[in-house]
Write an enzyme that holds these catalytic residues in place. Structure first.
Site, short mmCIF file in Angstrom:
data_model
loop_
_atom_site.label_atom_id
_atom_site.label_comp_id
_atom_site.label_asym_id
_atom_site.label_seq_id
_atom_site.Cartn_x
_atom_site.Cartn_y
_atom_site.Cartn_z
N HIS A 37 0.89 -1.16 0.00
CA HIS A 37 0.00 0.00 0.00
C HIS A 37 0.92 1.21 0.00
O HIS A 37 1.94 1.22 0.70
CB HIS A 37 -0.88 0.04 1.25
CG HIS A 37 -1.55 1.37 1.45
ND1 HIS A 37 -2.65 1.76 0.72
CD2 HIS A 37 -1.23 2.41 2.25
CE1 HIS A 37 -2.99 2.99 1.09
NE2 HIS A 37 -2.14 3.41 2.01
N CYS A 108 -4.42 2.02 -4.72
CA CYS A 108 -3.63 3.07 -4.09
C CYS A 108 -2.30 3.28 -4.80
O CYS A 108 -1.81 4.42 -4.89
CB CYS A 108 -3.38 2.73 -2.62
SG CYS A 108 -2.52 1.14 -2.39
#
Length: 168
Positions: A37, A108
């Site tokens: 992430h 993301c």
């Protein structure tokens, strides 16, 4: 640095908590070092994209993920904060709305890549953006796709406040 300039970093988090590094070779048949992430840190805030609310912001390292595994310096942006906020607002209305989130294909890391290039002309590390395809190309990757797609990062707030000034 001018008053509109800001250092830019990509914060990298391992959603697997080290399990990917430890178990990927045996499970996938190839080594991966993490389930990544990312968020972009600029103007004193961390900006990221998730499937619950779309684009969010928080203090650097302020998501539920805690401290990043790695911080990568991307340089300094000369883009003014208000121009950056206009850009983010446009992304939030078009390509990075919450309902456009897809863990493997529009996530993301795609957001961080696009924002990094806008701010600095540099991209985030390619091993991060290529990871979904690397995993999906394995038999086990195809099997775990439904489970992995249920993961979302939360813990920020909307970066679109009435102020045109960077947060403190």
């Amino acid at each position: 640095m001018s008053s509109d300039s800001s250092p830019v970093q990509v914060y990298v988090y391992d959603l697997s908590g080290g399990l990917a590094r430890a178990m990927s070779q045996g499970i996938l048949g190839r080594q991966i070092d993490g389930v990544w992430h990312t968020g972009i840190v600029a103007f004193g805030q961390e900006y990221f994209f998730g499937g619950t609310t779309g684009i969010e912001a928080c203090a650097p390292g302020g998501t539920i993920l805690g401290n990043p595994t790695q911080k990568v310096d991307l340089g300094v942006t000369e883009i003014p904060f208000d121009v950056f906020m206009d850009y983010l607002h446009e992304l939030a209305q078009t390509s990075f709305r919450a309902e456009t989130y897809h863990l493997f294909h529009h996530n993301c890391n795609n957001f961080s890549s696009e924002v990094a290039q806008f701010l600095t002309g540099k991209d985030i590390p390619s091993h991060i953006t290529s990871l979904p395809q690397d995993v999906l190309s394995t038999p086990f990757g195809a099997m775990i796709q439904p489970f992995v797609e249920s993961m979302h990062v939360q813990g920020g707030h909307s970066p679109f406040q009435s102020s045109n000034n960077p947060p403190n």
